[in-house]
Write a protein that holds these residues in place. Structure first.
Motif, short mmCIF file in Angstrom:
data_model
loop_
_atom_site.label_atom_id
_atom_site.label_comp_id
_atom_site.label_asym_id
_atom_site.label_seq_id
_atom_site.Cartn_x
_atom_site.Cartn_y
_atom_site.Cartn_z
N ARG A 73 0.86 -1.34 0.02
CA ARG A 73 -0.13 0.07 0.17
C ARG A 73 0.80 1.26 -0.15
O ARG A 73 0.40 2.29 -0.25
CB ARG A 73 -0.94 0.01 1.23
CG ARG A 73 -1.97 -0.98 1.21
CD ARG A 73 -2.84 -0.77 -0.10
NE ARG A 73 -3.85 -1.94 -0.40
CZ ARG A 73 -4.81 -1.89 -1.10
NH1 ARG A 73 -5.03 -0.83 -2.18
NH2 ARG A 73 -5.77 -2.81 -1.28
N GLU A 76 1.34 2.51 -3.59
CA GLU A 76 0.21 2.84 -4.36
C GLU A 76 -0.53 4.31 -3.90
O GLU A 76 -0.46 4.50 -2.85
CB GLU A 76 -1.06 1.77 -4.31
CG GLU A 76 -0.66 0.45 -4.88
CD GLU A 76 -1.49 -0.51 -4.63
OE1 GLU A 76 -2.80 -0.21 -4.01
OE2 GLU A 76 -1.59 -1.83 -5.25
N ASN A 306 -8.07 2.65 2.31
CA ASN A 306 -6.60 3.32 2.41
C ASN A 306 -6.22 4.39 3.42
O ASN A 306 -5.28 4.27 3.94
CB ASN A 306 -6.43 3.91 0.92
CG ASN A 306 -6.36 2.79 -0.11
OD1 ASN A 306 -5.33 2.19 -0.26
ND2 ASN A 306 -7.27 2.58 -0.86
#
Length: 386
Positions: A73, A76, A306
């Motif tokens: 993560r 990204e 996220n």
């Protein structure tokens, strides 16, 4: 031309065998100068302050050493398109670090004047008299001491072709000092100092990167939520107006069926009937804020996931390895300067060459005196003429 003049011309010509004879004749110049050259070289080798060199070697760390900084993560980032949907943004990343990049960054720190000065200052602040005697000279200024100290520090990349990323580059740091133990201790401490400084900078970069992305994510969240709430408010106003109209004409049930409507033409809202309109208003009013309404906002669930991940991000810094220590600095067994045998040999060679020159000069001086004496005798009148 007289025989005497022709004799002088012949003597002016250089003959190799004559030179050898001259050297043999003045051999004591050759031997004496060679002995003096060797003696001076030996004296220098014994009295010169020795210089010891130790070396510290790093190489690229394995990719597993940077996994904590390359979590999926963290590699990204997301954006919101015109439809309000969260989409992934190409090659951008929250934060990532490759082994070759880490080695390059650390090499820059080893060469950084700011980092060098910080380390040198930290050494002096320890007030270790024994150590300071090797790294500080009271007769020099602070800048001169700093320059002199780090003139002895050399940083080189083991891959001179610049192919560290392809071939697994290395970094060599060497340090010279007149004391082997302090040279080793100072160089090892310098390596630890640079790595600690690099980790501090990486932590700062990670914090800034994560905070910046979180700020973007939360801004997008607020924008999506505001857009959604504005749409709900507009809808409720429209439904309320239509319900009031339907109530005024006593339109409780829908006035039309699906058979009566066209795909391209939508009937007025009040024709849905007051009962249906009031029910839709009630449902919109009862929608829970937070999780309940998130399902109705395009991309909100992904965006919140996220945000939650980055807010709960934990990096095990103790498991991070930026570079691999290939060779720690060790106490050198012998000095690199002066090279005593080489100094003595060079002193002997220099003395030998100087001895040849002095022997030839001495022989030439004797020959010159003989020629002058012969010329003076030649100019005197014969005894019988007197």
């Amino acid at each position: 031309m007289s025989n005497l003049e022709s004799g002088y011309k012949a003597e002016d010509e250089i003959d190799l065998f004559d030179l050898i004879d001259d050297i043999k004749d003045k051999w004591y110049w050759l031997v004496g100068t060679t002995v003096v050259g060797v003696a001076l070289a030996v004296l220098y080798a014994l009295l010169a302050t020795p210089t010891y060199q130790t070396e510290l070697v790093y190489k690229e760390a394995d990719v597993t050493g940077l996994l904590q900084l390359n979590q999926p993560r963290l590699k990204e980032t997301y954006a919101v398109n015109s439809s309000g949907v969260v989409i992934r943004k190409g090659d951008e990343a929250v934060f990532s670090l490759s082994p070759s990049r880490a080695l390059t960054d650390i090499e820059r720190l080893f060469k950084s004047g700011v980092v060098k000065r910080q380390f040198y200052t930290s050494l002096l602040l320890e007030n270790n008299n024994e150590m300071n005697s090797f790294i500080y000279n009271d007769t020099l200024t602070e800048e001169q001491n700093f320059s002199e100290f780090f003139r002895k520090l050399h940083v080189n990349s083991s891959d001179s072709n610049g192919n560290a990323e392809d071939d697994g580059g290395g970094l060599e740091i060497s340090f010279e000092l007149s004391d082997p133990d302090w040279a080793t201790a100072i160089l090892n401490r310098f390596g630890l100092f640079v790595l600690a400084e690099y980790e501090r900078r990486v932590k700062y970069r990670v914090d800034i990167a994560v905070s910046g992305v979180l700020e973007h994510y939360k801004t997008w969240e607020a924008s999506l939520r505001a857009s959604y709430n504005a749409g709900i408010e507009r809808r409720m106003v429209q439904l309320t107006e239509a319900a009031n109209i339907a109530s005024s004409i006593n339109q409780q049930q829908p006035f039309f069926s699906s058979k009566d409507t066209s795909i391209t033409i939508q009937p007025p809202l009040y024709m849905m009937g007051e009962k249906a309109l009031r029910k839709e208003i009630e449902q919109l009013s009862n929608r829970n804020t937070g999780v309940g309404e998130n399902a109705y906002i395009n991309g909100m669930s992904e965006l919140l996931w996220n945000i939650k991940f980055l807010e709960g991000l934990v990096i095990d810094w103790s498991a991070v390895e930026y570079v691999e220590l290939d060779q720690a600095a060790i106490v050198p067994l012998r000095p690199i300067k002066p090279r005593k045998i080489l100094v003595v040999v060079l002193g002997g060679v220099a003395g030998f060459m100087a001895g040849i020159m002095f022997a030839l000069l001495a022989a030439a001086n004797v020959r010159r005196k003989e020629q002058k004496s012969a010329k003076r005798k030649a100019k005197r009148p014969p005894h019988w003429a007197a």
